[in-house]
Design a protein around this motif. Structure first.
Motif, PDB file in Angstrom:
ATOM      1  N   ALA A  20      51.438 -29.883  70.351  1.00 46.19           N
ATOM      2  CA  ALA A  20      52.299 -30.961  69.173  1.00 46.19           C
ATOM      3  C   ALA A  20      52.770 -31.975  69.744  1.00 46.19           C
ATOM      4  O   ALA A  20      52.668 -33.145  69.320  1.00 46.19           O
ATOM      5  CB  ALA A  20      53.471 -29.908  68.841  1.00 46.19           C
ATOM      6  N   MET A 102      45.384 -23.266  62.787  1.00 45.65           N
ATOM      7  CA  MET A 102      46.512 -23.969  63.124  1.00 45.65           C
ATOM      8  C   MET A 102      45.946 -25.554  63.171  1.00 45.65           C
ATOM      9  O   MET A 102      44.980 -25.810  63.706  1.00 45.65           O
ATOM     10  CB  MET A 102      47.278 -23.719  64.532  1.00 45.65           C
ATOM     11  CG  MET A 102      47.521 -22.141  64.355  1.00 45.65           C
ATOM     12  SD  MET A 102      48.382 -21.804  65.949  1.00 45.65           S
ATOM     13  CE  MET A 102      50.096 -22.704  65.803  1.00 45.65           C
ATOM     14  N   ARG A 103      46.957 -26.329  62.805  1.00 50.04           N
ATOM     15  CA  ARG A 103      46.667 -27.880  62.763  1.00 50.04           C
ATOM     16  C   ARG A 103      47.907 -28.327  63.550  1.00 50.04           C
ATOM     17  O   ARG A 103      48.772 -28.416  62.897  1.00 50.04           O
ATOM     18  CB  ARG A 103      46.269 -28.317  61.640  1.00 50.04           C
ATOM     19  CG  ARG A 103      45.829 -29.990  61.600  1.00 50.04           C
ATOM     20  CD  ARG A 103      45.749 -30.464  59.958  1.00 50.04           C
ATOM     21  NE  ARG A 103      44.687 -29.686  59.279  1.00 50.04           N
ATOM     22  CZ  ARG A 103      44.948 -29.050  58.215  1.00 50.04           C
ATOM     23  NH1 ARG A 103      46.260 -29.233  57.489  1.00 50.04           N
ATOM     24  NH2 ARG A 103      44.036 -28.345  57.634  1.00 50.04           N
ATOM     25  N   TYR A 104      47.557 -29.584  64.469  1.00 44.28           N
ATOM     26  CA  TYR A 104      48.841 -30.041  65.009  1.00 44.28           C
ATOM     27  C   TYR A 104      48.559 -31.537  64.674  1.00 44.28           C
ATOM     28  O   TYR A 104      47.415 -32.190  64.837  1.00 44.28           O
ATOM     29  CB  TYR A 104      48.502 -30.047  66.440  1.00 44.28           C
ATOM     30  CG  TYR A 104      49.023 -28.585  66.910  1.00 44.28           C
ATOM     31  CD1 TYR A 104      50.061 -28.007  67.659  1.00 44.28           C
ATOM     32  CD2 TYR A 104      48.015 -27.706  67.190  1.00 44.28           C
ATOM     33  CE1 TYR A 104      50.392 -26.815  68.048  1.00 44.28           C
ATOM     34  CE2 TYR A 104      48.055 -26.314  67.450  1.00 44.28           C
ATOM     35  CZ  TYR A 104      49.257 -25.961  68.003  1.00 44.28           C
ATOM     36  OH  TYR A 104      49.607 -24.694  68.487  1.00 44.28           O
ATOM     37  N   SER A 109      53.097 -28.862  63.522  1.00 47.97           N
ATOM     38  CA  SER A 109      51.864 -28.209  63.412  1.00 47.97           C
ATOM     39  C   SER A 109      52.103 -27.235  62.073  1.00 47.97           C
ATOM     40  O   SER A 109      53.030 -27.074  61.425  1.00 47.97           O
ATOM     41  CB  SER A 109      51.568 -27.194  64.545  1.00 47.97           C
ATOM     42  OG  SER A 109      52.820 -26.194  64.583  1.00 47.97           O
TER      43      SER A 109
END
Length: 212
Positions: A20, A102-104, A109
């Motif tokens: 992050a 998961m995406r940051y 996130s």
């Protein structure tokens, strides 16, 4: 046996996780697999992003990241490393949250996964309430034919999966087509070029899986 399985999506803000932190102030989006927690408290991470020397340098300079390894394939940079920083997601995992993606981006996130039953969801929500910056974005029942996430079954990245899903929901593939690529891109919050690129890559993965 519990019949109800729910898909839940959480947003984390204010987390000082290395991934992050690496996207703070950078035009970079990181797609990550679920982190693997070791018995010593360190975390094994595997993630990918568009090639960026600045992102790689930022990660490499973070003292919490060790053994950073980068490879390049299909226009993506693929990273593997060990992180000495605990992931907030493990607090939800301890309550029964099954992380799938998961995406940051932009210093925060988004995590997507499943919970088995509403009792487990309540426990996960209580854990989220005790964790600063974690909020539930949406929750919906898992369909009976969803044996595994679309992205995992057809090797799509979370962003490609999201683009295809939103395009389908908006009727982009219908005949006649009720929306334009610009409108779908606006819904996703990206440019038309970025949407079409994601769509082509997703179609390539899907058709490749179907026809070998």
């Amino acid at each position: 046996m519990i019949d109800e399985c729910l898909v839940a999506e959480f947003r984390i803000e204010g987390d000082d996780c290395p991934l992050a932190a690496a996207t703070e102030g950078l035009d970079a989006t990181i797609d990550a697999r679920p982190p693997q927690l070791r018995s010593d408290g360190n975390v094994l991470l595997q993630f990918s992003a568009q090639p960026s020397e600045e992102l790689s340098a930022t990660l490499d300079a973070d003292d919490r990241i060790r053994y950073l390894h980068v490879t390049h394939a299909d226009g993506r940079s693929n990273y593997r490393c060990l992180s000495k920083h605990p992931c907030v997601v493990h607090e939800l995992v301890d309550e029964g949250f099954l992380v799938e993606s998961m995406r940051y981006e932009n210093g925060g996130s988004t995590m997507r996964g499943a919970v088995v039953g509403y009792d487990v969801l309540r426990g996960v929500m209580e854990a989220a309430g005790r964790t600063v910056g974690v909020s539930l974005q949406r929750v919906y029942p898992l369909r009976t034919d969803d044996d595994e996430p679309v992205g995992r079954a057809y090797e799509l990245t979370p962003r490609q999966e999201e683009s295809v899903r939103v395009a389908v929901e908006m009727g982009y593939f219908d005949l006649p087509r009720p929306v334009t690529s610009e409108e779908v891109a606006a819904e996703l919050g990206i440019s038309k070029t970025a949407f079409l690129e994601r769509l082509r890559r997703a179609q390539g993965s899907l058709f490749g899986s179907l026809f070998g």
